[in-house]
Design an enzyme around this catalytic site. Structure first.
Site: not given
Length: 831
Positions: A86, A468
């Protein structure tokens, strides 16, 4: 001389005009040049990460995958590869490359085409952070000025680190740290030279050069990078020869998840978006530490999944997912053809898809989607009675051909020994919530069988009738209104005419067994429906409902009818676990929480949960001068950070102790007294510190088990997402004598096994933590038949707890004969 003078004047004028142009351009783009503070504080778009309490990664959220790294963490060969490709003069220029710019200008003049070219790393950084990718002259001018500005403010290493963490590298990977993980599943220091070169070649065209989508082009680009590294002297010829010949090994790797807990990670995601907004929550690198413990959470998920499969197997095999080919008319397919047919099938963990290749007498050969060929033995097939309805299954199979045929697509699960078990996707659903009752910390939470299959979190979203499981709260109201655990009520059928409906309401016990006069302790332990109704009537419907609201339940969920005593209220598993925690912690209403701590990307703590504790405040609050040390002051402050008390310590203990009887029954004389509680299966854990309660609604539509000791409270629900679907009975015909063996699904049979499997792990190596009786209680020996004082020391009596002033004052005069005689009950009937 005149020519020289005019030439000099021309250059001075050009220089002056150029300077004016530069100054004008500078002021034109000045507003786009970032300030010093912006550059110093630049925020990378880093995903939010969610961790368990002990630091394992659960999930991450964000549009961009990014793993920020420092310059010191980047291997030098990778830096060399980037620079060679680069910007090889990066450490020498001032942010722009005059030679490159001149070359780009000449190309533009000669060809008339706009080509980007000549961008240094600093210029690319300027564009990526502050500009668009638009190819325009003014953007290039801005790029140059911003690059010069960046070089003036940051060091070269800081610029390079920002660039390497910012660049887009394909597959939603931004920065080299994320690229290493996405393409290779590695950290940077684990990459080979060839892999580093591959990553270094991606900035030019992340999509076109992607090694997963375009391996041929990616390999060519990688070798270009290696050649530039060779030309610049970064690698030797031998390194180049070896690396350029290596095959492409890249494949997609998801986030490195350490703990699969999707339901709680979704809870965190929703909470963070609500707090900070979508953009900030997803992209600023939050680290969220949840309240769940990794081993406990994993145990919860396994317990829930295994339990749903156990239920599913009890009700029979529903057949193959589909027929891939007709084995009678079509010749067998090749392995590649079969795998092509299996490829579109989405697998739902822990299920694996496979095709049946052949079937023998008591074995079957299958080909898994992974390409593995395996043999299913009889032990892994014989469970598969034919599913007829949820109430009826077929005869047990005798051969594998009764179950499978070649060409079928089936589901498998892997056993602990590596073998495969024929399986299927469960139709029923489930949820599990486990809390620390002392502060509300969610220790584990699972909202369903599979988050991929359904993101509906039943643990916090599904309001289901609790059956219950409501009874401990009903009994708590009774103890608040003059009843004791030794109070005697008549366990007998109720027939009440309802004028408005023109029918009689007949609440029944389940099973329909009645014992006549019975103590409240035993009634709760054996889940006697008619006793619960009689208690509600004795206390009063409105007074009972008001008492239930203290436990954090929503007013609209507590119906004002006598069916409330049987559990017609609809409550989420989390709400139920919260309410039940009150009995475990001595009477306090804790607030559940699932986030321990939130950190920013730099590790700074932004939020830390300070839960209300199950404690009573120091009264009056003490001041600093009354303490000898800071630690004593902190202890006092913690003691005053208390959850509200909603019932007395005595009430909480008495209910918890009665729920202990639901597991341990009649105590040491149980073999003589002849009764056990509905939660007796939990005795397998061999812990006397456990209290619990089963719950089953009409037609077994919803099944529950909730239980706890002093430190762990867990609720489990099992049912269908459609509330109208009953869980049914596991019934099949016995081939030996053609008799039927059956058992209705219930809280004890359907939900409690998951609770047991989970608690076995959650309590492993933990000492027993019984709930100690508080002050204000007395213990006296009572007669079991009458609840009066007793002088006997045998199975007809026991010690019972009472709040002071409520214990009986009279002794029993004579023993009631045959009080313990009752119908024989099977295990399945006790629920």
């Amino acid at each position: 001389m005149i020519l020289l003078k005019r030439t000099l004047q021309f250059f001075i004028i050009c220089a002056f005009l150029g300077l004016i142009t530069l100054v004008s351009l500078y002021y034109y783009v000045k507003s786009d040049i970032p300030s010093v503070q912006v550059l110093k504080d630049v925020q990378l778009q880093t995903p939010m990460q969610v961790f368990s309490k002990d630091g394992l990664l659960i999930n991450q959220f964000g549009e961009k995958r990014r793993i920020p790294v420092t310059i010191e963490e980047i291997p030098q060969p990778l830096i060399n590869a980037i620079l060679a490709t680069e910007d090889n003069r990066f450490y020498d220029h001032i942010g722009i490359d005059p030679i490159g710019i001149l070359r780009s200008a000449l190309v533009l003049i000669s060809t008339g085409e706009k080509k980007q070219g000549a961008s240094t790393i600093t210029m690319q950084l300027a564009r990526n952070f502050f500009l668009t990718r638009e190819k325009a002259y003014i953007r290039k001018v801005k790029e140059i000025f911003i690059a010069l500005h960046i070089e003036n403010l940051l060091t070269k290493d800081e610029i390079l680190a920002l660039y390497l963490n910012k660049i887009e590298l394909g597959n939603r990977a931004f920065g080299i740290g994320a690229a290493a993980q996405v393409y290779y599943g590695k950290q940077l220091n684990e990459l080979t030279l060839a892999q580093m070169a591959m990553i270094a070649g991606l900035p030019k065209a992340p999509s076109a050069l992607n090694p997963i989508k375009n391996p041929v082009r990616a390999k060519a680009r990688r070798n270009v990078v290696l050649r530039r590294m060779l030309d610049e002297g970064y690698i030797s010829q031998a390194d180049y020869n070896q690396s350029s010949q290596e095959p492409i090994t890249a494949k997609f790797h998801g986030a490195e998840i350490d703990l699969y807990a999707p339901y709680i990670s979704e809870m965190v995601r929703a909470e963070m978006v609500a707090r900070y907004g979508y953009e900030k929550a997803y992209n600023t690198g939050f680290k969220v530490y949840t309240s769940v413990e990794s081993d406990v959470q994993a145990a919860a998920q396994k317990a829930l999944v295994d339990n749903l499969h156990a239920y599913d197997m009890r009700h029979g095999y529903r057949g193959p997912e589909q027929q891939l080919w007709d084995f009678e008319t079509q010749p067998a397919l090749s392995s590649s053809e079969i795998l092509a047919k299996l490829k579109p099938v989405k697998e739902i963990a822990p299920l694996l898809t496979a095709a049946v290749l052949s079937v023998a007498d008591q074995t079957a050969t299958v080909l898994l989607k992974s390409g593995e060929q395996a043999t299913l033995d009889w032990d892994n097939l014989k469970w598969a009675r034919k599913y007829i309805t949820r109430y009826r299954q077929g005869f047990p199979p005798k051969t594998a051909t009764d179950i499978l045929n070649p060409g079928e697509q089936i589901w498998l699960r892997k056993n602990d020994d590596g073998s495969y078990l024929l399986s299927q996707l469960p139709e029923a659903s489930s949820a599990l919530v486990s809390l620390d009752p002392n502060d509300g910390r969610i220790k584990a939470i699972v909202g369903g069988y599979s988050f991929e299959q359904s993101q509906y979190n039943r643990a916090v979203q599904a309001k289901r009738q609790v059956g219950s499981n409501i009874k401990p709260f009903i009994y708590s109201a009774a103890l608040n209104n003059g009843y004791t655990l030794a109070s005697i009520l008549n366990d007998a059928p109720i027939n009440q005419w309802d004028k408005s409906l023109g029918v009689a309401w007949r609440p029944k016990n389940s099973p329909a067994v009645y014992n006549g006069p019975i103590r409240i302790r035993r009634a709760l332990a054996q889940s006697k429906n008619v006793i619960s109704v009689r208690l509600l009537r004795g206390v009063g419907l409105q007074r009972t409902a008001d008492h239930l609201l203290k436990f954090g339940f929503q007013n609209n969920d507590i119906n004002r009818s006598e069916s409330l005593a049987l559990g017609s209220a609809s409550i989420t598993p989390l709400e139920l676990a919260r309410g039940m925690s009150t009995f475990a912690n001595g009477g306090h209403l804790i607030t559940p929480y699932f986030i321990n701590e939130i950190q920013d990307s730099a590790g700074n703590v932004l939020f830390k949960t300070e839960p209300l504790l199950a404690c009573d405040p120091v009264t009056p609050p003490l001041t600093t001068t009354q303490f000898e040390s800071t630690s004593e002051l902190n202890t006092s402050q913690a003691a005053n950070h208390c959850a509200p008390r909603i019932i007395s310590k005595q009430n909480a203990f008495l209910i918890a102790d009665a729920m202990n009887s639901a597991i341990w029954g009649g105590g040491s004389w149980a073999h003589k007294t002849g009764w056990s509680g509905t939660g007796w299966r939990a005795q397998v854990l061999d812990r006397r510190d456990l209290s619990g309660k089963t719950g089953t609604t009409n037609d077994s539509v919803d099944t529950w088990f909730s239980g706890f000791n002093r430190n762990v409270m867990t609720s489990v629900w099992v049912g269908f997402d459609n509330p109208g679907n009953p869980l049914g009975r596991s019934t099949y015909n016995n081939n030996m004598d053609n008799t039927q063996i059956s058992g209705a699904e219930s809280g004890a049979k359907t939900a409690q096994p998951a609770w047991i499997d989970f608690m076995r792990v959650a309590l492993k190596d933990k000492p027993e933590a019984p709930i100690e009786p508080p002050e204000g209680l007395v213990s006296v020996r009572i007669d079991l038949a009458t609840g009066l004082l007793s002088q006997k020391n045998d199975y007809t009596s026991r010690f019972e707890y009472f709040e002071k002033g409520t214990s009986p004052t009279k002794y029993v005069m004579q023993h009631v004969e045959n009080v313990f005689e009752e119908e024989t009950k099977t295990e399945e009937e006790l629920f």
